[in-house]
Design an enzyme around this catalytic site. Structure first.
Site, mmCIF file in Angstrom:
data_model
loop_
_atom_site.group_PDB
_atom_site.id
_atom_site.type_symbol
_atom_site.label_atom_id
_atom_site.label_comp_id
_atom_site.label_asym_id
_atom_site.label_seq_id
_atom_site.Cartn_x
_atom_site.Cartn_y
_atom_site.Cartn_z
ATOM 1 N N ASP A 1 49.229 34.898 31.431
ATOM 2 C CA ASP A 1 48.050 34.556 32.222
ATOM 3 C C ASP A 1 47.008 33.906 31.313
ATOM 4 O OD1 ASP A 1 49.426 35.904 34.168
ATOM 5 O OD2 ASP A 1 47.912 37.472 34.464
ATOM 6 N N HIS B 1 46.837 31.082 39.016
ATOM 7 C CA HIS B 1 46.140 32.347 38.758
ATOM 8 C C HIS B 1 44.837 32.376 39.561
ATOM 9 C CE1 HIS B 1 45.572 36.125 36.870
ATOM 10 N NE2 HIS B 1 44.746 35.757 35.905
ATOM 11 N N HIS C 1 37.714 34.160 39.298
ATOM 12 C CA HIS C 1 38.377 35.363 38.795
ATOM 13 C C HIS C 1 37.698 36.596 39.376
ATOM 14 C CE1 HIS C 1 40.572 37.954 35.992
ATOM 15 N NE2 HIS C 1 41.344 36.910 35.790
ATOM 16 N N HIS D 1 49.323 37.714 27.943
ATOM 17 C CA HIS D 1 48.158 36.854 28.156
ATOM 18 C C HIS D 1 48.034 35.827 27.039
ATOM 19 C CE1 HIS D 1 47.259 40.441 30.546
ATOM 20 N NE2 HIS D 1 46.472 39.677 31.287
#
Length: 267
Positions: free
Chosen positions: A62, A114, A118, A208
Site C-alpha cells: 500500500d 487504494h 484516506h 507498505h
C-alpha cells in the site's frame, strides 16, 4: 502427602493476557459480524486469501504518501527477480508522484486502487463512497492506461454498503490474511518472522511502501528468500484469485483469528 503447586507471576500474567485476548477477539467478531464478516448467503465478499493447495502467495504494498520508500522496495523486487506483486495506490499520492507510478507500471506490477481520501469509507454515505471509488479509479486509469479492478480500502475499513458499492462499480475488495505490521516499525527481524511464520498457500500479505514504514525494504529481501526456501511462488492478487473461487465462501480463516489474538495479547 500434601502437594503444593507453585505458579510464577509471569505465567499467571501471560494466562490472563491470553484469556483477555481471546475474549477481545471474540468480541470483535461478534460486534463486527454485521458489518464486515462475509457469509455465504450474503455476497458480495472481500478477499483475504484464496483456498488453494498450490504454494502461491501474493505480496501487496500500500502507498498513500511519501517518496523515499517505493524506490528501494522496487529495487529489492528487481534484484530478487520478483516480477509479480500488487501495489495499491492512493490516487492523490499517484497524481503527485507520477514518475513512481510509471516505474511500478513499467516494471510490470499489478496496480490496484487504494481509494481517494484516506478516510474510513464505512463512515461515508453510499453516494460519497461511490464518488471516492470512482474518483480514484479515474485518476489511476489516466495515469496507468488501465482501469483498476481491485481495491483495498483506506485503513482496510469497510462495511456491507462499501462492499456493495464497490461490487456495483466492478471492483473486488482485497484485504489480507497476513499483516506484516511493518507500519508499526516493529523491527526487521519481527517483520520477517510475522510474514514467514504466518504464510500459507493462497495467502495475501500486507506490506507498505509509504515513507512512514521505515523497515520494509530491509525486511523484504529476507522475506523473499525465506518464502522461496519454503517453496512459494510469487503471484499477483488477480492471478491468485484466478486459481480458485472465493465467491460465497467465509474468507476469515484461522490465520486471521490467530492474528487478532496475537495482536490483542501484544505478542
Amino acid at each position: 502427602m500434601n502437594s503444593f503447586y507453585v505458579f510464577s507471576g509471569k505465567k499467571i500474567k501471560r494466562f490472563f493476557y491470553i484469556c483477555a485476548a481471546a475474549l477481545l477477539a471474540a468480541g470483535v467478531v461478534y460486534v463486527e459480524r454485521g458489518n464486515i464478516t462475509v457469509f455465504s448467503e450474503s455476497p458480495p465478499s472481500a478477499v483475504y486469501s484464496v483456498p488453494t493447495e498450490k504454494k502461491l502467495i501474493a505480496l501487496t504494498f500500500d502507498i498513500s504518501w511519501g517518496e523515499k520508500r517505493p524506490g528501494p522496495i522496487l529495487k529489492v523486487l528487481e534484484d530478487k527477480k520478483v516480477d509479480k506483486a500488487t501495489f495499491f495506490l492512493s490516487s492523490p499520492w499517484s497524481k503527485t508522484h507520477q514518475d513512481i507510478v510509471a516505474n511500478i507500471k513499467n516494471a510490470g506490477y499489478e496496480i490496484g486502487s487504494h481509494g481517494h481520501k484516506h478516510v474510513n469509507y464505512s463512515t461515508l454515505s453510499s453516494e460519497e463512497i461511490r464518488n471516492q471509488i470512482t474518483t480514484a479509479g479515474t485518476i489511476l486509469s489516466e495515469l496507468t492506461g488501465k482501469e483498476p479492478k481491485l481495491i483495498r480500502m483506506p485503513n482496510g475499513d469497510f462495511d456491507k454498503r462499501v462492499l456493495q458499492v464497490a461490487n456495483d462499480l466492478g471492483y473486488k475488495v482485497i484485504q489480507w490474511d497476513t499483516d506484516s505490521l511493518d507500519w508499526k516499525n516493529i523491527g526487521v527481524e519481527n517483520i520477517v518472522k510475522r510474514v514467514t511464520g504466518k504464510a500459507h498457500p493462497g495467502d495475501i500479505v500486507l506490506l507498505h511502501a509509504s515513507d512512514s514504514c521505515k523497515q520494509t525494504h530491509e525486511a523484504l529481501p529476507h522475506i523473499i528468500d525465506a518464502l522461496r526456501s519454503q517453496g512459494y511462488e510469487f503471484v499477483t492478487v488477480s492471478e491468485l484469485i484466478s486459481q480458485g473461487s472465493t465467491e460465497g465462501k467465509e474468507v476469515r480463516d484461522s490465520a486471521w483469528l490467530s492474528d487478532r489474538l496475537e495482536d490483542a495479547a501484544g505478542l
